[in-house]
Motif scaffolding. Structure first.
Motif, PDB file in Angstrom:
ATOM      1  N   VAL B 144       1.218  -1.540  -0.111  1.00 37.41           N
ATOM      2  CA  VAL B 144       0.032  -0.339   0.245  1.00 37.41           C
ATOM      3  C   VAL B 144       0.875   1.331  -0.059  1.00 37.41           C
ATOM      4  CG1 VAL B 144      -1.631   1.243   0.938  1.00 37.41           C
ATOM      5  CG2 VAL B 144      -1.755  -0.897   1.215  1.00 37.41           C
ATOM      6  N   ALA B 145       1.387   1.424   0.784  1.00 32.57           N
ATOM      7  CA  ALA B 145       2.935   2.727   1.068  1.00 32.57           C
ATOM      8  C   ALA B 145       3.057   2.436  -0.275  1.00 32.57           C
ATOM      9  CB  ALA B 145       3.657   2.181   1.625  1.00 32.57           C
ATOM     10  N   GLY B 146       3.584   1.605  -1.114  1.00 35.38           N
ATOM     11  CA  GLY B 146       4.493   1.703  -2.679  1.00 35.38           C
ATOM     12  C   GLY B 146       3.819   2.962  -2.771  1.00 35.38           C
ATOM     13  N   ARG B 147       2.954   3.512  -2.783  1.00 39.16           N
ATOM     14  CA  ARG B 147       2.539   4.845  -3.420  1.00 39.16           C
ATOM     15  C   ARG B 147       2.263   5.803  -3.026  1.00 39.16           C
ATOM     16  NH1 ARG B 147      -3.073   2.817  -4.099  1.00 39.16           N
ATOM     17  NH2 ARG B 147      -2.911   0.800  -3.055  1.00 39.16           N
ATOM     18  N   ALA B 148       3.172   6.360  -2.121  1.00 39.45           N
ATOM     19  CA  ALA B 148       2.804   7.436  -0.769  1.00 39.45           C
ATOM     20  C   ALA B 148       4.082   7.814  -0.863  1.00 39.45           C
ATOM     21  CB  ALA B 148       2.747   6.490   1.034  1.00 39.45           C
ATOM     22  N   VAL B 149       3.670   9.577  -0.709  1.00 35.81           N
ATOM     23  CA  VAL B 149       5.311  10.240  -0.759  1.00 35.81           C
ATOM     24  C   VAL B 149       6.206   9.616   0.272  1.00 35.81           C
ATOM     25  CG1 VAL B 149       5.195  12.185  -0.786  1.00 35.81           C
ATOM     26  CG2 VAL B 149       2.727  11.995  -1.999  1.00 35.81           C
ATOM     27  N   GLN B 150       5.216  10.460   1.565  1.00 40.60           N
ATOM     28  CA  GLN B 150       6.485   9.551   3.114  1.00 40.60           C
ATOM     29  C   GLN B 150       7.010   8.758   3.222  1.00 40.60           C
ATOM     30  OE1 GLN B 150       3.141  10.381   3.126  1.00 40.60           O
ATOM     31  NE2 GLN B 150       2.210   8.909   4.561  1.00 40.60           N
ATOM     32  N   ASP B 151       8.362   8.274   3.101  1.00 41.96           N
ATOM     33  CA  ASP B 151       9.175   7.080   3.952  1.00 41.96           C
ATOM     34  C   ASP B 151       8.977   6.735   4.932  1.00 41.96           C
ATOM     35  OD1 ASP B 151      10.750   7.657   1.299  1.00 41.96           O
ATOM     36  OD2 ASP B 151      11.528   9.222   2.430  1.00 41.96           O
ATOM     37  N   TYR B 152       8.609   7.834   5.956  1.00 42.96           N
ATOM     38  CA  TYR B 152       8.192   6.857   7.614  1.00 42.96           C
ATOM     39  C   TYR B 152       6.627   7.673   7.921  1.00 42.96           C
ATOM     40  CZ  TYR B 152      12.837   5.147   8.315  1.00 42.96           C
ATOM     41  OH  TYR B 152      14.321   4.750   8.542  1.00 42.96           O
ATOM     42  N   ILE B 153       6.017   7.159   8.385  1.00 41.02           N
ATOM     43  CA  ILE B 153       4.813   7.510   9.248  1.00 41.02           C
ATOM     44  C   ILE B 153       5.316   7.571  10.767  1.00 41.02           C
ATOM     45  CG2 ILE B 153       2.673   7.252  10.103  1.00 41.02           C
ATOM     46  CD1 ILE B 153       2.175   6.498   7.566  1.00 41.02           C
ATOM     47  N   LEU B 154       5.532   9.050  11.504  1.00 32.31           N
ATOM     48  CA  LEU B 154       5.603   8.824  12.993  1.00 32.31           C
ATOM     49  C   LEU B 154       4.308   9.117  13.682  1.00 32.31           C
ATOM     50  CD1 LEU B 154       7.634   8.546  15.274  1.00 32.31           C
ATOM     51  CD2 LEU B 154       7.353  11.301  15.612  1.00 32.31           C
ATOM     52  N   ARG B 155       3.960   8.151  14.734  1.00 31.22           N
ATOM     53  CA  ARG B 155       2.744   8.126  15.477  1.00 31.22           C
ATOM     54  C   ARG B 155       2.577   7.523  16.711  1.00 31.22           C
ATOM     55  NH1 ARG B 155      -3.074   4.809  14.017  1.00 31.22           N
ATOM     56  NH2 ARG B 155      -3.028   6.861  14.988  1.00 31.22           N
ATOM     57  N   GLY B 156       2.259   7.990  17.405  1.00 33.14           N
ATOM     58  CA  GLY B 156       1.730   8.048  19.324  1.00 33.14           C
ATOM     59  C   GLY B 156       0.448   7.920  19.884  1.00 33.14           C
ATOM     60  N   TYR B 157       0.807   7.168  21.565  1.00 31.65           N
ATOM     61  CA  TYR B 157      -0.192   7.296  22.187  1.00 31.65           C
ATOM     62  C   TYR B 157       0.302   7.746  23.539  1.00 31.65           C
ATOM     63  CZ  TYR B 157      -0.629   3.381  18.135  1.00 31.65           C
ATOM     64  OH  TYR B 157      -0.330   2.619  17.338  1.00 31.65           O
ATOM     65  N   LEU B 158      -1.174   8.420  23.868  1.00 31.65           N
ATOM     66  CA  LEU B 158      -0.757   9.036  25.108  1.00 31.65           C
ATOM     67  C   LEU B 158      -1.137   7.963  26.751  1.00 31.65           C
ATOM     68  CD1 LEU B 158       0.300  10.936  27.596  1.00 31.65           C
ATOM     69  CD2 LEU B 158      -1.720  11.943  26.903  1.00 31.65           C
ATOM     70  N   ILE B 159      -0.995   7.057  27.364  1.00 29.09           N
ATOM     71  CA  ILE B 159      -2.340   6.283  28.060  1.00 29.09           C
ATOM     72  C   ILE B 159      -1.788   7.095  29.596  1.00 29.09           C
ATOM     73  CG2 ILE B 159      -1.836   4.297  26.715  1.00 29.09           C
ATOM     74  CD1 ILE B 159      -0.022   3.719  29.717  1.00 29.09           C
ATOM     75  N   GLU B 160      -2.968   6.654  30.048  1.00 24.40           N
ATOM     76  CA  GLU B 160      -3.070   7.554  31.595  1.00 24.40           C
ATOM     77  C   GLU B 160      -3.488   6.149  32.664  1.00 24.40           C
ATOM     78  OE1 GLU B 160      -5.447  10.729  32.299  1.00 24.40           O
ATOM     79  OE2 GLU B 160      -5.108  10.330  34.854  1.00 24.40           O
ATOM     80  N   LEU B 161      -2.356   5.894  34.122  1.00 27.38           N
ATOM     81  CA  LEU B 161      -2.802   4.771  34.726  1.00 27.38           C
ATOM     82  C   LEU B 161      -3.541   5.738  36.077  1.00 27.38           C
ATOM     83  CD1 LEU B 161      -0.345   1.979  33.648  1.00 27.38           C
ATOM     84  CD2 LEU B 161      -3.116   2.393  32.756  1.00 27.38           C
ATOM     85  N   GLN B 162      -3.756   4.897  36.610  1.00 26.07           N
ATOM     86  CA  GLN B 162      -4.227   6.110  38.377  1.00 26.07           C
ATOM     87  C   GLN B 162      -4.110   4.543  39.383  1.00 26.07           C
ATOM     88  OE1 GLN B 162      -7.882   8.874  38.007  1.00 26.07           O
ATOM     89  NE2 GLN B 162      -6.545   9.809  36.940  1.00 26.07           N
ATOM     90  N   GLU B 163      -3.708   4.728  40.271  1.00 24.62           N
ATOM     91  CA  GLU B 163      -3.962   4.472  41.418  1.00 24.62           C
ATOM     92  C   GLU B 163      -3.941   5.440  42.685  1.00 24.62           C
ATOM     93  OE1 GLU B 163      -0.643   0.833  42.705  1.00 24.62           O
ATOM     94  OE2 GLU B 163      -0.062   1.857  40.955  1.00 24.62           O
ATOM     95  N   THR B 164      -4.757   4.447  43.355  1.00 27.18           N
ATOM     96  CA  THR B 164      -5.404   5.100  44.969  1.00 27.18           C
ATOM     97  C   THR B 164      -5.433   4.255  45.911  1.00 27.18           C
ATOM     98  OG1 THR B 164      -6.342   7.299  46.055  1.00 27.18           O
ATOM     99  CG2 THR B 164      -6.974   6.106  44.776  1.00 27.18           C
ATOM    100  N   ASN B 165      -5.060   5.335  47.536  1.00 28.41           N
ATOM    101  CA  ASN B 165      -5.431   3.944  48.295  1.00 28.41           C
ATOM    102  C   ASN B 165      -6.276   5.555  49.445  1.00 28.41           C
ATOM    103  OD1 ASN B 165      -3.678   5.769  49.693  1.00 28.41           O
ATOM    104  ND2 ASN B 165      -2.202   3.458  50.495  1.00 28.41           N
ATOM    105  N   GLY B 166      -6.383   6.163  49.115  1.00 27.52           N
ATOM    106  CA  GLY B 166      -7.605   7.213  49.667  1.00 27.52           C
ATOM    107  C   GLY B 166      -6.681   8.492  50.340  1.00 27.52           C
ATOM    108  N   VAL B 167      -4.963   8.362  50.786  1.00 26.07           N
ATOM    109  CA  VAL B 167      -4.278   8.974  51.044  1.00 26.07           C
ATOM    110  C   VAL B 167      -3.722   9.463  50.096  1.00 26.07           C
ATOM    111  CG1 VAL B 167      -1.914   9.465  52.685  1.00 26.07           C
ATOM    112  CG2 VAL B 167      -4.604   7.980  53.174  1.00 26.07           C
ATOM    113  N   VAL B 168      -2.856   8.646  49.190  1.00 25.34           N
ATOM    114  CA  VAL B 168      -1.844   8.559  48.782  1.00 25.34           C
ATOM    115  C   VAL B 168      -2.488   8.631  47.187  1.00 25.34           C
ATOM    116  CG1 VAL B 168       0.410   8.313  47.176  1.00 25.34           C
ATOM    117  CG2 VAL B 168       0.322   8.231  49.543  1.00 25.34           C
ATOM    118  N   LYS B 169      -2.209   9.465  46.240  1.00 22.70           N
ATOM    119  CA  LYS B 169      -2.720   9.083  44.291  1.00 22.70           C
ATOM    120  C   LYS B 169      -1.411   8.964  43.337  1.00 22.70           C
ATOM    121  CE  LYS B 169      -6.126  11.444  40.931  1.00 22.70           C
ATOM    122  NZ  LYS B 169      -6.695  12.497  40.101  1.00 22.70           N
TER     123      LYS B 169
END
Lengths: 141, 206
Positions: B144-169
């Motif tokens: 598919v990419a043979g027809r594309a102009v770009q040599d590279y594609i840069l992609r990113g993901y941001l994830i978030e994890l949370q933990e809490t015990n009522g006193v510390v978050k």
């Protein structure tokens, strides 16, 4: 009554001091590098309090294959507890002009007690010839 | 008794007097490159720190430099910036702007020619779909990419994890970047920038 007052006072003092206490984070580590004395003329200390907690051991830089300057600063904590600080790399070209002034934000880090930490950065382009690292204590807002 | 009443009245009066001096919020200009930690949320300083970490990692990667030299020689590869996907709890984060900051530094470095990516383009859509599939076949991407102009594609993901015990978050953010080589269908570089914040409730108070 007097005894109760003394107890209350002692308890409040303990609570106050406990609030200030952060856990000790010193441990053990091997290594034989001595602090690089050649750095001394380039090291500017404006904060003597911070200089009691942090020492700069060495600074390295090398030019990569693509011409970008890769810089590293090795610092060590002299404290027994965590020390929060901010650092900022500044890049200068051959004429001493700063590259993209103000465009590289300061970064925050925490060094554990006695730990040796290496701060690294890559120059924004190949015209960078010198680097400066500014370190200051982390400011709480 | 009378003296205590007078003292109480004076202290009340002083409180009201000084309270009146607080006329509004203290507004001042600050440097945009200074670090601020106000909440456990993903703030401006985290934004800047992630940008610095990711671009530094990408530009200093010896593996990537070798691959670029081997595949492209003196030619500057063309890079298109895909989306940075927001998988955190904060849906309003302007991650496009984080992408812009990364693009600026990549353009200035001279290591890549950066082009804007047409997200509505069919080829782009197909490539991104394949890349998001963990079991993608590099050969399919290449077809598919043979027809594309770009040599590279840069992609990113941001994830978030949370933990809490009522006193510390404890809140953990991880920004992952992947650099897909469109000519080989492989990931040439990948790295993560991590941020961890802790909020502790005071021992006294509520």
């Amino acid at each position: 009554m007097k005894q109760l007052l003394y107890t209350l006072f002692a308890a409040s003092l303990v609570l106050c001091l406990a609030g200030c206490q952060t856990p000790r984070t010193t441990g053990m580590e091997t290594g034989a590098t001595v602090v690089d004395q050649a750095l001394a003329p380039f090291l500017v200390v404006n904060d003597n309090t911070m200089a009691r907690y942090l020492v700069v051991r060495s600074a390295n830089a090398n030019v990569r294959q693509d011409g970008l300057l890769f810089a590293q600063l090795e610092i060590q904590s002299l404290a027994k507890r965590d020390y929060a600080f901010q650092y900022q790399f500044v890049w200068l070209d051959a004429t001493g002009m700063e590259l993209y002034p103000g465009k590289r934000a300061a970064q925050q880090n925490i060094i554990h007690g006695g730990e040796v930490l290496r701060l690294q950065a890559v120059s924004p382009d190949a015209s960078a010839k010198t680097f400066i690292v500014r370190i200051r204590p982390d400011i709480r807002y | 008794m009378k003296t205590s009443h007078i003292l109480f009245s004076i202290s009340c009066g002083l409180c009201i007097l000084f309270g009146g001096c607080v006329s509004g919020p203290d507004i001042q200009r600050t440097r945009p490159d200074d670090v601020r930690t106000l909440t456990t949320g993903f703030g401006a300083s985290d934004f800047q720190q992630c940008t610095n970490q990711m671009v530094d990692s990408m530009l200093s990667s010896q593996g990537l430099t070798n691959k670029l030299a081997k595949q492209f020689g003196d030619k500057t590869p063309v890079l298109a910036f895909g989306l940075i996907e927001n998988r955190s709890y904060n849906l309003g984060l302007p991650l496009d702007s984080l992408g812009d900051s990364v693009k600026i530094r990549l353009i200035n470095s001279g290591k890549f020619d950066v082009v804007e990516m047409d997200m509505n383009d069919e080829i782009t859509q197909n490539i991104l779909k394949m890349m998001d599939n963990p079991g993608y076949n590099p050969a399919d991407v290449m077809n598919v990419a043979g027809r594309a102009v770009q040599d590279y594609i840069l992609r990113g993901y941001l994830i978030e994890l949370q933990e809490t015990n009522g006193v510390v978050k404890d809140v953990y953010y991880k920004l992952t970047f992947k650099l897909f080589n469109m000519r080989t269908g492989k990931i040439d570089w990948m790295d993560e920038a991590e941020i961890r914040k802790t909020a502790k409730r005071g021992a006294i108070g509520w």
